[in-house]
Design a protein around this motif. Structure first.
Motif, PDB file in Angstrom:
ATOM      1  N   MET A   1       0.846  -1.193   0.000  1.00  0.00           N
ATOM      2  CA  MET A   1       0.000   0.000   0.000  1.00  0.00           C
ATOM      3  C   MET A   1       0.879   1.240   0.000  1.00  0.00           C
ATOM      4  N   ARG A   2       0.668   2.101  -0.963  1.00  0.00           N
ATOM      5  CA  ARG A   2       1.506   3.284  -1.136  1.00  0.00           C
ATOM      6  C   ARG A   2       0.880   4.464  -0.394  1.00  0.00           C
ATOM      7  N   LEU A   3       1.667   5.073   0.453  1.00  0.00           N
ATOM      8  CA  LEU A   3       1.168   6.130   1.341  1.00  0.00           C
ATOM      9  C   LEU A   3       2.019   7.380   1.205  1.00  0.00           C
ATOM     10  N   LEU A   4       1.368   8.539   1.112  1.00  0.00           N
ATOM     11  CA  LEU A   4       2.091   9.808   1.174  1.00  0.00           C
ATOM     12  C   LEU A   4       2.032  10.332   2.599  1.00  0.00           C
ATOM     13  N   LEU A   5       3.179  10.644   3.162  1.00  0.00           N
ATOM     14  CA  LEU A   5       3.277  11.245   4.489  1.00  0.00           C
ATOM     15  C   LEU A   5       3.779  12.672   4.331  1.00  0.00           C
ATOM     16  N   LEU A  20       5.671   2.897   9.731  1.00  0.00           N
ATOM     17  CA  LEU A  20       4.706   2.530   8.692  1.00  0.00           C
ATOM     18  C   LEU A  20       5.306   1.517   7.721  1.00  0.00           C
ATOM     19  N   GLY A  21       6.585   1.702   7.415  1.00  0.00           N
ATOM     20  CA  GLY A  21       7.254   0.734   6.550  1.00  0.00           C
ATOM     21  C   GLY A  21       7.311  -0.643   7.180  1.00  0.00           C
ATOM     22  N   ALA A  22       7.479  -0.702   8.500  1.00  0.00           N
ATOM     23  CA  ALA A  22       7.577  -1.980   9.207  1.00  0.00           C
ATOM     24  C   ALA A  22       6.259  -2.747   9.216  1.00  0.00           C
ATOM     25  N   VAL A  23       5.127  -2.035   9.012  1.00  0.00           N
ATOM     26  CA  VAL A  23       3.828  -2.717   9.017  1.00  0.00           C
ATOM     27  C   VAL A  23       3.247  -2.838   7.612  1.00  0.00           C
ATOM     28  N   GLY A  24       4.096  -2.627   6.601  1.00  0.00           N
ATOM     29  CA  GLY A  24       3.664  -2.951   5.246  1.00  0.00           C
ATOM     30  C   GLY A  24       3.359  -1.805   4.316  1.00  0.00           C
ATOM     31  N   PHE A  25       3.541  -0.561   4.751  1.00  0.00           N
ATOM     32  CA  PHE A  25       3.284   0.579   3.879  1.00  0.00           C
ATOM     33  C   PHE A  25       4.545   0.971   3.116  1.00  0.00           C
ATOM     34  N   GLU A  26       4.362   1.382   1.866  1.00  0.00           N
ATOM     35  CA  GLU A  26       5.439   1.989   1.088  1.00  0.00           C
ATOM     36  C   GLU A  26       5.266   3.496   1.220  1.00  0.00           C
ATOM     37  N   VAL A  27       6.157   4.156   1.941  1.00  0.00           N
ATOM     38  CA  VAL A  27       5.956   5.553   2.329  1.00  0.00           C
ATOM     39  C   VAL A  27       6.772   6.487   1.447  1.00  0.00           C
ATOM     40  N   GLU A  28       6.077   7.515   0.929  1.00  0.00           N
ATOM     41  CA  GLU A  28       6.724   8.627   0.226  1.00  0.00           C
ATOM     42  C   GLU A  28       6.580   9.852   1.122  1.00  0.00           C
ATOM     43  N   HIS A  29       7.682  10.522   1.429  1.00  0.00           N
ATOM     44  CA  HIS A  29       7.639  11.648   2.353  1.00  0.00           C
ATOM     45  C   HIS A  29       7.645  12.976   1.613  1.00  0.00           C
ATOM     46  N   LEU A  41      -1.025  15.051  -6.761  1.00  0.00           N
ATOM     47  CA  LEU A  41      -1.714  15.323  -8.020  1.00  0.00           C
ATOM     48  C   LEU A  41      -1.133  14.542  -9.188  1.00  0.00           C
ATOM     49  N   ARG A  42       0.114  14.100  -9.071  1.00  0.00           N
ATOM     50  CA  ARG A  42       0.798  13.486 -10.212  1.00  0.00           C
ATOM     51  C   ARG A  42       1.108  12.009 -10.044  1.00  0.00           C
ATOM     52  N   HIS A  43       0.934  11.477  -8.846  1.00  0.00           N
ATOM     53  CA  HIS A  43       1.285  10.079  -8.619  1.00  0.00           C
ATOM     54  C   HIS A  43       0.156   9.365  -7.883  1.00  0.00           C
ATOM     55  N   PRO A  44       0.009   8.066  -8.107  1.00  0.00           N
ATOM     56  CA  PRO A  44      -1.048   7.311  -7.426  1.00  0.00           C
ATOM     57  C   PRO A  44      -0.647   6.933  -6.001  1.00  0.00           C
ATOM     58  N   PHE A  45      -1.564   7.133  -5.077  1.00  0.00           N
ATOM     59  CA  PHE A  45      -1.369   6.723  -3.689  1.00  0.00           C
ATOM     60  C   PHE A  45      -2.633   6.031  -3.204  1.00  0.00           C
ATOM     61  N   ASP A  46      -2.457   5.106  -2.267  1.00  0.00           N
ATOM     62  CA  ASP A  46      -3.614   4.436  -1.666  1.00  0.00           C
ATOM     63  C   ASP A  46      -4.206   5.250  -0.521  1.00  0.00           C
ATOM     64  N   ALA A  47      -3.400   6.112   0.089  1.00  0.00           N
ATOM     65  CA  ALA A  47      -3.860   6.947   1.200  1.00  0.00           C
ATOM     66  C   ALA A  47      -2.833   8.047   1.441  1.00  0.00           C
ATOM     67  N   ALA A  48      -3.211   9.026   2.260  1.00  0.00           N
ATOM     68  CA  ALA A  48      -2.303  10.119   2.601  1.00  0.00           C
ATOM     69  C   ALA A  48      -2.494  10.512   4.059  1.00  0.00           C
ATOM     70  N   VAL A  49      -1.373  10.821   4.714  1.00  0.00           N
ATOM     71  CA  VAL A  49      -1.387  11.403   6.056  1.00  0.00           C
ATOM     72  C   VAL A  49      -0.853  12.814   5.891  1.00  0.00           C
ATOM     73  N   LEU A  50      -1.662  13.786   6.256  1.00  0.00           N
ATOM     74  CA  LEU A  50      -1.379  15.174   5.902  1.00  0.00           C
ATOM     75  C   LEU A  50      -1.387  16.061   7.134  1.00  0.00           C
ATOM     76  N   ASP A  51      -0.236  16.678   7.425  1.00  0.00           N
ATOM     77  CA  ASP A  51      -0.165  17.650   8.515  1.00  0.00           C
ATOM     78  C   ASP A  51      -0.781  18.964   8.043  1.00  0.00           C
ATOM     79  N   ILE A  52      -1.480  19.667   8.917  1.00  0.00           N
ATOM     80  CA  ILE A  52      -2.078  20.943   8.531  1.00  0.00           C
ATOM     81  C   ILE A  52      -1.030  22.047   8.469  1.00  0.00           C
ATOM     82  N   GLY A  53      -0.136  22.087   9.447  1.00  0.00           N
ATOM     83  CA  GLY A  53       0.820  23.191   9.545  1.00  0.00           C
ATOM     84  C   GLY A  53       2.052  23.001   8.691  1.00  0.00           C
ATOM     85  N   LEU A 115      -9.685   3.265   7.183  1.00  0.00           N
ATOM     86  CA  LEU A 115      -9.989   4.033   5.975  1.00  0.00           C
ATOM     87  C   LEU A 115      -9.801   3.179   4.729  1.00  0.00           C
ATOM     88  N   LEU A 116      -8.716   2.431   4.691  1.00  0.00           N
ATOM     89  CA  LEU A 116      -8.416   1.623   3.510  1.00  0.00           C
ATOM     90  C   LEU A 116      -9.418   0.491   3.322  1.00  0.00           C
TER      91      LEU A 116
END
Length: 243
Positions: A1-5, A20-29, A41-53, A115-116
């Protein structure tokens, strides 16, 4: 599962990426909002974790922009802002869940997996759907057609873009049509471990999603009525019923 952090705190982002990597996520930071927006906007992700600040572009602005083209992407907002107004702003911007700092990693992982679980492949179609894969008629109410198997809803043949929580809410309301759906039932359908009465801002979160779903159902001949003190009821519009 590809995740944006998207997180600008280097220490926290490194720790979360490793966990997250240890539990099976492929993380892009993404260290800032501009990079997060570009990647989402340009790459496919299965989910995203997004900080507001986030620096450069704040997280809510990123979320609003992403929602224009990816309405179904599961997004969990992660922030130190824990006021009711902050939670409502995040949900109104399009977040599917909201977790405040400090937090425990098992809760973050559990929320992401919840969520997933709600996201399944949903082929989009512009034509009016009148039968499901098994050839049986699909549930209709007003001009709303609901295909549970394909996770697709449409009005007059036009697909309605729904987030995972909006989908779960509509499915519950349709399944309980002509009966009042309590807030506790909504919380359970969302897979929360706490009741709406116990979770801070839980009732407010449900009201935000009810408001968003009402807007998306405008013109469908269907409306969500608030039954004060009890819950919500899905029913045909008065005008549609008269017609």
């Amino acid at each position: 599962m590809r995740l944006l952090l998207a997180e600008d705190d280097a220490i926290l982002s490194d720790a979360l990426s490793a966990q997250l990597g240890a539990v099976g996520f492929e993380v892009e930071h993404a260290p800032n909002g501009a990079v997060a927006e570009y990647l989402l906007l340009r790459h496919p992700f299965d989910a995203a974790v997004l900080d507001i600040g986030l620096p450069m572009v704040d997280g809510l602005s990123v979320l609003r922009k992403v929602r224009e083209t990816k309405p179904a992407l599961p997004v969990l907002v992660l922030t130190a802002l824990d006021g009711l107004e902050d939670r409502v702003a995040g949900l109104n911007a399009g977040a599917d869940d909201y977790l405040t700092k400090p937090f425990d990693f098992p809760e973050l992982e559990a929320r992401l997996r919840a969520l997933l679980r709600r996201v399944r492949a949903a082929p989009q179609a512009a034509a009016v759907v009148t039968a499901g894969a098994d050839g049986q008629p699909l549930p209709e109410l007003g001009r709303l057609v609901f295909d549970r198997d394909a996770r697709r809803a449409s009005v007059d043949g036009q697909p309605i873009e729904l987030s995972p929580r909006e989908w779960d809410l509509l499915e519950l309301l349709l399944g309980q049509r002509n009966r009042v759906v309590r807030k506790e039932q909504i919380t359970q359908a969302w897979g929360s471990e706490r009741s709406a009465g116990e979770a801070p801002g839980g009732a407010g979160m449900i009201e935000v999603y009810i408001h968003r779903l009402r807007r998306k159902l405008e013109g469908s001949g269907v409306s969500i009525r608030t039954v004060r003190g009890l819950g919500y009821l899905l029913e045909p519009d008065a005008a549609a019923a008269r017609g």
